[in-house]
Scaffold this motif. Structure first.
Motif, PDB file in Angstrom:
ATOM      1  N   TYR A 284       1.105  -1.423   0.126  1.00  0.00           N
ATOM      2  CA  TYR A 284       0.019   0.162  -0.029  1.00  0.00           C
ATOM      3  C   TYR A 284       0.576   1.236   0.058  1.00  0.00           C
ATOM      4  O   TYR A 284       0.538   2.275  -0.608  1.00  0.00           O
ATOM      5  N   ILE A 285       2.215   1.344   1.297  1.00  0.00           N
ATOM      6  CA  ILE A 285       2.424   2.569   0.602  1.00  0.00           C
ATOM      7  C   ILE A 285       3.414   2.351  -0.540  1.00  0.00           C
ATOM      8  O   ILE A 285       3.135   3.461  -0.975  1.00  0.00           O
ATOM      9  N   THR A 286       3.925   1.349  -0.860  1.00  0.00           N
ATOM     10  CA  THR A 286       4.645   1.119  -1.886  1.00  0.00           C
ATOM     11  C   THR A 286       3.867   2.010  -3.052  1.00  0.00           C
ATOM     12  O   THR A 286       4.361   2.996  -3.840  1.00  0.00           O
ATOM     13  N   SER A 287       3.048   1.693  -3.390  1.00  0.00           N
ATOM     14  CA  SER A 287       1.179   2.052  -4.285  1.00  0.00           C
ATOM     15  C   SER A 287       1.800   3.870  -4.192  1.00  0.00           C
ATOM     16  O   SER A 287       1.450   4.456  -4.995  1.00  0.00           O
ATOM     17  N   LEU A 288       1.509   4.080  -2.700  1.00  0.00           N
ATOM     18  CA  LEU A 288       1.130   5.286  -2.983  1.00  0.00           C
ATOM     19  C   LEU A 288       2.573   6.180  -2.743  1.00  0.00           C
ATOM     20  O   LEU A 288       2.436   7.320  -3.689  1.00  0.00           O
ATOM     21  N   ALA A 289       3.752   5.707  -2.890  1.00  0.00           N
ATOM     22  CA  ALA A 289       4.797   6.999  -2.834  1.00  0.00           C
ATOM     23  C   ALA A 289       4.859   6.248  -4.917  1.00  0.00           C
ATOM     24  O   ALA A 289       6.001   7.598  -4.745  1.00  0.00           O
ATOM     25  N   GLY A 290       4.452   5.876  -5.611  1.00  0.00           N
ATOM     26  CA  GLY A 290       4.263   5.821  -6.369  1.00  0.00           C
ATOM     27  C   GLY A 290       3.355   6.876  -7.768  1.00  0.00           C
ATOM     28  O   GLY A 290       4.506   7.092  -8.878  1.00  0.00           O
ATOM     29  N   ARG A 291       2.447   7.362  -7.049  1.00  0.00           N
ATOM     30  CA  ARG A 291       2.099   8.900  -7.154  1.00  0.00           C
ATOM     31  C   ARG A 291       2.519   9.654  -7.131  1.00  0.00           C
ATOM     32  O   ARG A 291       3.513   9.954  -6.172  1.00  0.00           O
ATOM     33  N   GLU A 292       2.271  10.962  -8.551  1.00  0.00           N
ATOM     34  CA  GLU A 292       2.860  11.949  -8.590  1.00  0.00           C
ATOM     35  C   GLU A 292       2.586  13.387  -7.417  1.00  0.00           C
ATOM     36  O   GLU A 292       2.927  13.951  -6.831  1.00  0.00           O
ATOM     37  N   ALA A 293       0.952  13.256  -7.689  1.00  0.00           N
ATOM     38  CA  ALA A 293       0.514  13.642  -6.556  1.00  0.00           C
ATOM     39  C   ALA A 293      -0.768  12.961  -5.690  1.00  0.00           C
ATOM     40  O   ALA A 293      -1.657  12.284  -5.969  1.00  0.00           O
ATOM     41  N   TRP A 294      -0.434  13.458  -4.991  1.00  0.00           N
ATOM     42  CA  TRP A 294      -1.647  12.664  -3.613  1.00  0.00           C
ATOM     43  C   TRP A 294      -1.906  13.373  -2.457  1.00  0.00           C
ATOM     44  O   TRP A 294       0.180  14.446  -1.768  1.00  0.00           O
ATOM     45  N   PRO A 295      -2.797  13.648  -1.610  1.00  0.00           N
ATOM     46  CA  PRO A 295      -2.437  14.198   0.436  1.00  0.00           C
ATOM     47  C   PRO A 295      -1.313  13.184   1.113  1.00  0.00           C
ATOM     48  O   PRO A 295      -1.841  12.483   1.031  1.00  0.00           O
ATOM     49  N   TYR A 296      -0.469  14.403   1.706  1.00  0.00           N
ATOM     50  CA  TYR A 296       0.071  14.268   2.229  1.00  0.00           C
ATOM     51  C   TYR A 296      -0.575  14.020   3.443  1.00  0.00           C
ATOM     52  O   TYR A 296      -0.785  14.097   4.375  1.00  0.00           O
ATOM     53  N   TYR A 297       0.495  12.806   4.368  1.00  0.00           N
ATOM     54  CA  TYR A 297       0.536  12.194   5.471  1.00  0.00           C
ATOM     55  C   TYR A 297       1.157  13.249   6.660  1.00  0.00           C
ATOM     56  O   TYR A 297       2.013  13.077   6.627  1.00  0.00           O
TER      57      TYR A 297
ATOM     58  N   VAL B  72      11.699  -1.863   7.813  1.00  0.00           N
ATOM     59  CA  VAL B  72      12.502  -0.571   8.468  1.00  0.00           C
ATOM     60  C   VAL B  72      13.429  -0.733   7.705  1.00  0.00           C
ATOM     61  O   VAL B  72      14.637  -0.122   7.557  1.00  0.00           O
ATOM     62  N   ASP B  73      13.347  -1.188   6.041  1.00  0.00           N
ATOM     63  CA  ASP B  73      14.593  -1.517   4.993  1.00  0.00           C
ATOM     64  C   ASP B  73      14.711  -0.167   5.048  1.00  0.00           C
ATOM     65  O   ASP B  73      13.971   1.013   4.042  1.00  0.00           O
ATOM     66  N   GLN B  74      16.357   0.091   4.388  1.00  0.00           N
ATOM     67  CA  GLN B  74      16.293   1.546   4.040  1.00  0.00           C
ATOM     68  C   GLN B  74      15.680   1.798   3.171  1.00  0.00           C
ATOM     69  O   GLN B  74      14.552   3.049   3.214  1.00  0.00           O
ATOM     70  N   PRO B  75      15.321   1.515   2.174  1.00  0.00           N
ATOM     71  CA  PRO B  75      14.379   1.702   0.672  1.00  0.00           C
ATOM     72  C   PRO B  75      13.245   2.047   0.936  1.00  0.00           C
ATOM     73  O   PRO B  75      12.682   2.399   0.837  1.00  0.00           O
ATOM     74  N   PHE B  76      12.635   0.904   1.771  1.00  0.00           N
ATOM     75  CA  PHE B  76      10.794   1.476   2.248  1.00  0.00           C
ATOM     76  C   PHE B  76      10.618   2.274   3.026  1.00  0.00           C
ATOM     77  O   PHE B  76      10.158   3.530   2.707  1.00  0.00           O
ATOM     78  N   LEU B  77      11.643   2.415   4.003  1.00  0.00           N
ATOM     79  CA  LEU B  77      11.736   4.117   4.736  1.00  0.00           C
ATOM     80  C   LEU B  77      11.727   5.585   3.574  1.00  0.00           C
ATOM     81  O   LEU B  77      11.456   5.742   4.541  1.00  0.00           O
ATOM     82  N   GLN B  78      12.190   4.965   3.375  1.00  0.00           N
ATOM     83  CA  GLN B  78      12.551   6.303   2.223  1.00  0.00           C
ATOM     84  C   GLN B  78      11.211   6.805   1.475  1.00  0.00           C
ATOM     85  O   GLN B  78      10.900   7.798   1.248  1.00  0.00           O
ATOM     86  N   LYS B  79      10.528   5.127   0.597  1.00  0.00           N
ATOM     87  CA  LYS B  79       8.870   5.190   0.644  1.00  0.00           C
ATOM     88  C   LYS B  79       7.957   6.150   1.639  1.00  0.00           C
ATOM     89  O   LYS B  79       7.011   6.493   1.207  1.00  0.00           O
ATOM     90  N   VAL B  80       8.388   5.680   2.466  1.00  0.00           N
ATOM     91  CA  VAL B  80       7.912   6.211   3.592  1.00  0.00           C
ATOM     92  C   VAL B  80       8.182   7.985   3.552  1.00  0.00           C
ATOM     93  O   VAL B  80       7.355   8.949   3.878  1.00  0.00           O
ATOM     94  N   LYS B  81       9.199   8.069   3.757  1.00  0.00           N
ATOM     95  CA  LYS B  81       9.573   9.231   3.990  1.00  0.00           C
ATOM     96  C   LYS B  81       8.301  10.722   3.069  1.00  0.00           C
ATOM     97  O   LYS B  81       8.182  11.514   2.934  1.00  0.00           O
ATOM     98  N   SER B  82       8.709  10.016   1.500  1.00  0.00           N
ATOM     99  CA  SER B  82       8.020  10.316   0.043  1.00  0.00           C
ATOM    100  C   SER B  82       6.590  10.928   0.429  1.00  0.00           C
ATOM    101  O   SER B  82       5.864  11.491   0.005  1.00  0.00           O
ATOM    102  N   ILE B  83       5.836  10.022   1.394  1.00  0.00           N
ATOM    103  CA  ILE B  83       4.354  10.006   1.842  1.00  0.00           C
ATOM    104  C   ILE B  83       4.248  11.183   3.116  1.00  0.00           C
ATOM    105  O   ILE B  83       2.892  11.927   2.935  1.00  0.00           O
ATOM    106  N   LEU B  84       4.945  11.469   3.592  1.00  0.00           N
ATOM    107  CA  LEU B  84       4.574  12.286   4.977  1.00  0.00           C
ATOM    108  C   LEU B  84       4.538  13.523   4.498  1.00  0.00           C
ATOM    109  O   LEU B  84       5.420  13.997   3.563  1.00  0.00           O
ATOM    110  N   THR B  85       4.843  14.498   5.676  1.00  0.00           N
ATOM    111  CA  THR B  85       4.455  16.234   5.241  1.00  0.00           C
ATOM    112  C   THR B  85       5.904  16.136   5.412  1.00  0.00           C
ATOM    113  O   THR B  85       6.548  15.600   6.214  1.00  0.00           O
ATOM    114  N   PRO B  86       6.194  17.307   4.980  1.00  0.00           N
ATOM    115  CA  PRO B  86       7.851  18.079   5.363  1.00  0.00           C
ATOM    116  C   PRO B  86       8.428  18.087   7.219  1.00  0.00           C
ATOM    117  O   PRO B  86       9.543  17.371   7.456  1.00  0.00           O
TER     118      PRO B  86
END
Length: 227
Positions: free
Chosen positions: A170-183, A207-221
């Protein structure tokens, strides 16, 4: 077979425990009876959760374990929304104070992604105590949602939705989108039952590093990852 001690003194005696393990043997044991026998009995004493009102607000009850000031009267309702019984859930709620002044949190719009539904107590607590929050919960097992709804008073609303999916996918699919509301907040409330992984909560893949980067991409700053 009744193995319950008759008194505190008996519970603390060596003789009681020797008898306990002799009678128990290798059979599965539950203090008060089997789950299937008790489920129907206990259900008679559980008040069904009230349906959401037309204005979208749920009901709740004040708690002595973890209380939040509310801007409006709090009607009677499900105890699941009144307090948090798990220590790690309390820590997660306390972590929300890192977003901004706790006194302003109740009036702050929050978008949360909770991976792992369980009984639904954490999403319900956030939904009911933070009136401007929106919660997306992700649960891999549809039967968990069914149990949470039937036995724990969980229900969805316009501010809380459950998505049946693998949290990683689910998080991987969200991280692949160009625009959507951030969490504002992403919560990992998942556990692995595989002892060979060496880490259970959360599982290593979360907690795998590449996955955590995806989590970061769906968070607000200024967003938070809580686990």
């Amino acid at each position: 077979m009744n193995l319950l001690p008759k008194s505190c003194q008996e519970f603390g005696s060596v003789d009681y425990w020797e008898k306990f393990f002799q009678q128990r043997g290798r059979r599965a044991f539950e203090w008060y009876g089997s789950y299937l026998e008790l489920c129907g009995v206990l259900h008679k004493y559980i008040k069904p959760r009230e349906k959401p009102r037309r204005n979208g607000k749920r009901t709740g009850r004040s708690s002595g374990l973890l209380t939040l000031q509310r801007t409006s009267p709090q009607p009677q309702g499900s105890p699941l929304t009144s307090y948090l019984c798990c220590e790690h859930h309390k820590a997660m709620i306390a972590g929300l104070a890192l977003l901004r002044n706790p006194e302003l949190l109740l009036e702050t719009p929050l978008a949360l992604l909770v991976v792992g539904l369980g009984g639904g107590s954490l999403p319900l607590f956030v939904h009911d105590h933070f009136p401007k929050s929106c919660v997306d919960a992700v649960e891999i097992d549809p039967s968990v949602l069914e149990v949470a709804t039937q036995w724990f008073g969980f229900s969805q609303s316009d501010r809380m939705k459950v998505h049946i999916a693998d949290g990683l996918d689910y998080i991987t699919s969200l991280a692949g989108r160009e625009a959507w509301p951030y969490y504002s907040v992403v919560v990992f409330d998942v556990i692995s039952k595989d002892p060979t992984l060496g880490m259970s909560c959360p599982p290593p893949a979360f907690v795998d590093q590449p996955f955590l980067q995806k989590v970061k991409s769906i968070l607000t700053p200024e967003g938070l990852l809580l686990s």
